[in-house]
Design a protein around this motif. Structure first.
Motif, mmCIF file in Angstrom:
data_model
loop_
_atom_site.group_PDB
_atom_site.id
_atom_site.type_symbol
_atom_site.label_atom_id
_atom_site.label_comp_id
_atom_site.label_asym_id
_atom_site.label_seq_id
_atom_site.Cartn_x
_atom_site.Cartn_y
_atom_site.Cartn_z
ATOM 1 N N SER A 109 0.843 -1.196 0.000
ATOM 2 C CA SER A 109 0.000 0.000 0.000
ATOM 3 C C SER A 109 0.878 1.246 0.000
ATOM 4 O O SER A 109 2.067 1.192 0.338
ATOM 5 N N TRP A 110 0.278 2.360 -0.396
ATOM 6 C CA TRP A 110 0.952 3.651 -0.330
ATOM 7 C C TRP A 110 0.303 4.441 0.799
ATOM 8 O O TRP A 110 -0.907 4.625 0.815
ATOM 9 N N VAL A 111 1.102 4.859 1.750
ATOM 10 C CA VAL A 111 0.556 5.510 2.953
ATOM 11 C C VAL A 111 1.339 6.769 3.280
ATOM 12 O O VAL A 111 2.486 6.946 2.854
ATOM 13 N N LYS A 112 0.701 7.639 4.054
ATOM 14 C CA LYS A 112 1.417 8.787 4.606
ATOM 15 C C LYS A 112 2.171 8.292 5.834
ATOM 16 O O LYS A 112 1.588 7.635 6.696
ATOM 17 N N PRO A 113 3.452 8.572 5.937
ATOM 18 C CA PRO A 113 4.250 8.013 7.031
ATOM 19 C C PRO A 113 3.902 8.617 8.386
ATOM 20 O O PRO A 113 3.544 9.799 8.473
ATOM 21 N N PHE A 121 13.304 9.180 7.681
ATOM 22 C CA PHE A 121 13.570 9.387 6.264
ATOM 23 C C PHE A 121 13.911 10.848 5.925
ATOM 24 O O PHE A 121 14.380 11.142 4.828
ATOM 25 N N GLU A 122 13.616 11.740 6.869
ATOM 26 C CA GLU A 122 13.810 13.180 6.654
ATOM 27 C C GLU A 122 12.998 13.652 5.452
ATOM 28 O O GLU A 122 13.505 14.305 4.529
ATOM 29 N N ILE A 123 11.702 13.291 5.486
ATOM 30 C CA ILE A 123 10.776 13.715 4.436
ATOM 31 C C ILE A 123 9.543 14.335 5.085
ATOM 32 O O ILE A 123 9.336 14.218 6.294
ATOM 33 N N ARG A 124 8.735 14.976 4.293
ATOM 34 C CA ARG A 124 7.502 15.567 4.796
ATOM 35 C C ARG A 124 6.467 14.481 5.077
ATOM 36 O O ARG A 124 6.406 13.475 4.378
ATOM 37 N N GLY A 125 5.661 14.714 6.076
ATOM 38 C CA GLY A 125 4.669 13.730 6.475
ATOM 39 C C GLY A 125 3.550 13.523 5.482
ATOM 40 O O GLY A 125 2.808 12.536 5.565
ATOM 41 N N ASN A 126 3.405 14.438 4.518
ATOM 42 C CA ASN A 126 2.323 14.288 3.535
ATOM 43 C C ASN A 126 2.797 13.588 2.260
ATOM 44 O O ASN A 126 2.033 13.413 1.320
ATOM 45 N N LYS A 127 4.055 13.178 2.230
ATOM 46 C CA LYS A 127 4.590 12.473 1.057
ATOM 47 C C LYS A 127 4.398 10.976 1.256
ATOM 48 O O LYS A 127 4.913 10.393 2.210
ATOM 49 N N LYS A 128 3.654 10.335 0.367
ATOM 50 C CA LYS A 128 3.334 8.925 0.554
ATOM 51 C C LYS A 128 4.556 8.035 0.324
ATOM 52 O O LYS A 128 5.428 8.327 -0.493
ATOM 53 N N VAL A 129 4.588 6.928 1.087
ATOM 54 C CA VAL A 129 5.689 5.968 1.008
ATOM 55 C C VAL A 129 5.113 4.573 0.788
ATOM 56 O O VAL A 129 3.955 4.297 1.128
#
Length: 243
Positions: A109-113, A121-129
Motif C-alpha cells: 500500500s501507499w501511505v502517509k508516514p 527518512f527526513e521527508i515531509r509527512g504528507n509524502k506517501k511511502v
C-alpha cells in the motif's frame, strides 16, 4: 547415513565432528524431533573422545542449531535464532539455517508516514511511502509479521515481485545496496491484531525487532518492524570486550 571420522586427515577431529553433525541434523528424522544418539554411544562409534564430541556439539548449540536439555539429550532446535554479529535479510538468515519459509500473506500500500518514519527518512509527512506487509513462517504456521516502509528516493513502484529476497530486489533492480542496520529489541503482549496474525492467545509475549537500514552512503532506505512469536525466536548477541 554412515557415521565416520577420518583419523588420518589433517583436519582436526572436532572440526570433522562439527561438519558431520551439521549433515546429520539435516536428516528428516532429526529435523522432525528425533534426539541425537547418546554422547557416550556416539563418541564410541566415531572413535573420538567425549570431550571432542562435546566441543562440536557446543558449537552447534551456540549457533542455535541444537538444543541440549539435561535428562533429555540433544536435538535439533526448532526455535529460530538470530545472531547480532553481522546481519542478513530474513530470507538469507533462514536459508543459512536451512529453514524452509512460506509467505502466508503479502500486502502493498501507499501511505502517509507516521511522524517517526518521516523523521527517520527526513521527508515531509504528507509524502506517501511504499508499505510492504508480510506474514511469514515455517510451512506449518507463521511466526513473524513484518512491516517494511521504504524511502521514496529508491523508486519502488509496488509492482515488484516480492517473493524474491528484498535486498536482492533493491540491489539488482535499483542499484541500492543495504549496507548498515541499526536495531532495537523490545517486547509487548499481543493485542488482538497480532494475536490473530500469529495465531496466539491475547496477551501472549511478542518480540519486536525494529530495524533502521541504510545504504552505503549511510542514507536511510528502509524502516522495518518485525513482530515475532516469543516461543519461536531467540535473538543472540555476540560481543568482544575491548582491551
Amino acid at each position: 547415513m554412515t557415521f565416520a571420522i577420518d583419523h588420518k586427515s589433517p583436519i582436526p577431529l572436532h572440526i570433522q565432528t562439527e561438519e558431520l553433525l551439521r549433515k546429520i541434523i539435516k536428516q528428516p528424522q532429526y529435523v522432525k524431533g528425533k534426539h541425537l544418539p547418546n554422547e557416550i554411544e556416539l563418541a564410541k562409534k566415531l572413535n573420538i573422545s567425549r570431550g571432542t564430541l562435546r566441543q562440536a556439539i557446543n558449537k552447534l548449540v551456540y549457533e542455535g542449531l541444537l538444543v541440549r536439555k539435561k535428562g533429555f539429550g540433544t536435538k535439533v532446535n526448532n526455535v529460530v535464532s538470530s545472531k547480532a554479529l553481522s546481519w542478513l535479510s530474513f530470507s538469507q538468515e533462514m536459508a543459512v539455517r536451512g529453514i524452509p519459509i512460506k509467505n502466508f500473506e503479502l500486502s502493498i500500500s501507499w501511505v502517509k508516514p507516521e511522524e517517526t518514519v518521516a523523521n527517520f527518512f527526513e521527508i515531509r509527512g504528507n509524502k506517501k511511502v511504499l508499505k510492504l506487509e508480510r506474514l511469514r513462517g515455517r510451512p506449518e504456521g507463521p511466526f513473524v509479521y513484518f512491516v517494511s516502509i521504504f524511502h521514496p528516493r529508491i523508486g519502488l513502484t509496488g509492482e515488484e515481485d516480492f517473493s524474491r529476497p528484498l535486498y536482492e530486489i533493491l540491489e539488482k533492480d535499483y542499484q541500492v545496496v543495504a549496507d548498515l542496520s541499526k536495531e532495537e529489541i523490545s517486547a509487548k503482549p499481543a493485542d488482538k491484531f497480532l494475536a490473530d496474525k500469529l495465531d496466539l492467545d491475547l496477551g501472549s509475549p511478542v518480540l519486536i525487532r525494529k530495524r533502521f537500514v541504510f545504504d552505503q552512503a549511510e542514507r536511510p532506505i528502509e524502516y522495518n518492524l518485525g513482530f515475532y512469536r516469543a516461543d519461536s525466536f531467540v535473538y543472540t548477541i555476540e560481543s568482544r570486550r575491548e582491551k
